[in-house]
Every structure is written in C-alpha cells, then in structure tokens.
Motif scaffolding. Structure first.
Motif, mmCIF file in Angstrom:
data_model
loop_
_atom_site.group_PDB
_atom_site.id
_atom_site.type_symbol
_atom_site.label_atom_id
_atom_site.label_comp_id
_atom_site.label_asym_id
_atom_site.label_seq_id
_atom_site.Cartn_x
_atom_site.Cartn_y
_atom_site.Cartn_z
ATOM 1 N N SER A 101 0.847 -1.188 0.000
ATOM 2 C CA SER A 101 0.000 0.000 0.000
ATOM 3 C C SER A 101 0.884 1.240 0.000
ATOM 4 O O SER A 101 2.089 1.164 0.243
ATOM 5 N N PRO A 123 0.820 3.691 2.288
ATOM 6 C CA PRO A 123 1.427 3.878 3.609
ATOM 7 C C PRO A 123 2.625 2.934 3.837
ATOM 8 O O PRO A 123 3.600 3.321 4.469
ATOM 9 N N SER A 178 5.351 4.867 1.979
ATOM 10 C CA SER A 178 5.710 6.220 2.387
ATOM 11 C C SER A 178 5.853 6.423 3.891
ATOM 12 O O SER A 178 6.446 7.405 4.317
ATOM 13 N N MET A 179 5.347 5.523 4.700
ATOM 14 C CA MET A 179 5.339 5.734 6.147
ATOM 15 C C MET A 179 6.336 4.854 6.894
ATOM 16 O O MET A 179 6.223 4.687 8.103
ATOM 17 N N ALA A 198 9.437 0.330 10.843
ATOM 18 C CA ALA A 198 8.086 0.892 10.941
ATOM 19 C C ALA A 198 8.001 1.801 12.153
ATOM 20 O O ALA A 198 7.785 1.349 13.273
ATOM 21 N N ASN A 233 6.068 4.905 12.223
ATOM 22 C CA ASN A 233 4.992 5.876 12.145
ATOM 23 C C ASN A 233 3.656 5.203 12.445
ATOM 24 O O ASN A 233 3.017 4.659 11.546
ATOM 25 N N SER A 252 0.747 6.250 12.771
ATOM 26 C CA SER A 252 -0.423 6.743 12.034
ATOM 27 C C SER A 252 -0.638 5.991 10.717
ATOM 28 O O SER A 252 -1.706 6.063 10.131
ATOM 29 N N SER A 253 0.368 5.257 10.272
ATOM 30 C CA SER A 253 0.222 4.511 9.021
ATOM 31 C C SER A 253 -0.571 3.230 9.200
ATOM 32 O O SER A 253 -1.058 2.650 8.246
ATOM 33 N N VAL A 302 1.585 -2.238 8.342
ATOM 34 C CA VAL A 302 2.108 -2.213 6.970
ATOM 35 C C VAL A 302 2.527 -3.612 6.561
ATOM 36 O O VAL A 302 2.939 -4.425 7.393
#
Length: 169
Positions: free
Chosen positions: A43, A45, A48-49, A61, A63, A65-66, A69
C-alpha cells in the motif's frame, strides 16, 4: 578487486561448478532468502510511512499513524525440483517488544488461484537483530506459487524492523 575481475571470477566459478557436475545438473545450495527492503509494499502507507534502509536491507516501521504495513516477497526457486527440501521459514528482525514483526508464507494454487497460509512466524522480544524459525511442510512448486508477506505494527518508541526472510533446510 575490480568489478570486472569479480565478474570474471564468478563466471569462472560458475563454469567450474557446471563442468564438475559432468552431465548431471550442477548442485546449488537449496535455500531461498530475501532481504525485506527488496520486497514490494502492499500500500502507499507501506511505502511512504516506513524507513527503508537500503544499506542493511531492512524496513523500519516508526509511524503509528500509518497502521499495520505489509510487504510481499515472491518465493522463486529456479534450481530446485518441483518439491523442495525446505524445512523452515526464518524471520530476521529487531523488535524489543515482540510480536510486531510477522512473516507469513502463503501457497497460491496455479489452477484455482486459491491462497492458503502455509506457515507463520512472529518476532519474540529481542534487543538486537535476531532470527526466529518455524517448520514448514514440503512445498510443491508444480502445484503452487509461493510468497511471503511481512507484516509490521509501527511504533514511535523502539520501532520494529524486518531484515530478512528465508526458507531453508
């Protein structure tokens, strides 16, 4: 050693291995491994996250808020027979809390397209890069394609990292 000389040395080594096998096929180590940073994000996120460290091949990992993942790694076994001799799925990770990095091996039937979980391994708590393994049943590439999904649950403090997955004896 220059890259040209390394290439020539590797080519000579490959040729020697094939010639030493005579008319039989050259023998290769029967395992598969994939660094996490080379897996495909599932995805935006996931792309990018996270922090992708290309120098050490890891995904971090950090972040929350993502959300969770996922990265997908194709299992390609070009040198094995249709049924491999792999016995274990191994996850290399860094996770101080535990349970925030998971590697799940799936089989996808070549005729029906049905996907099924073959094995899954979660990260126990570890303060340094560690490996954890689970057994896997025989994999049959004549019937199925295989892939591994790496799942990370992000955290701000001491974020989990996925480093590598492998299938081996």
């Amino acid at each position: 050693m220059s890259s040209r000389n390394r290439f020539i040395a590797l080519a000579a080594l490959s040729m020697a291995a094939m010639l030493s096998a005579g008319s039989a096929r050259a023998q290769f180590v029967d395992d598969w491994q994939h660094v996490a940073a080379a897996c495909a994000p599932s995805s935006l996120p996931a792309l990018s996250m996270v922090q992708i460290n290309t120098a050490n091949g890891s995904i971090r990992a950090n972040n929350p808020s993502s959300g969770t993942v996922r990265y997908t790694c194709n299992v390609l076994d070009s040198f094995a027979t249709s049924v491999t001799t792999w016995n274990y799925l191994t996850l290399q990770y860094l996770d101080t809390v535990g349970g925030r990095v998971v590697a799940t091996l799936y089989a996808k039937n070549k005729v029906t397209g049905a996907a099924a979980v073959v094995a899954s391994v979660a990260s126990p708590a570890a303060g340094a890069i560690a490996n954890v393994s689970v057994p896997v049943p025989a994999l049959n590439f004549a019937v199925n394609g295989y892939y591994v999904v790496i799942t990370l649950v992000p955290a701000t403090n001491q974020p989990p990292q996925a480093h590598m997955v492998s299938l081996h004896q």
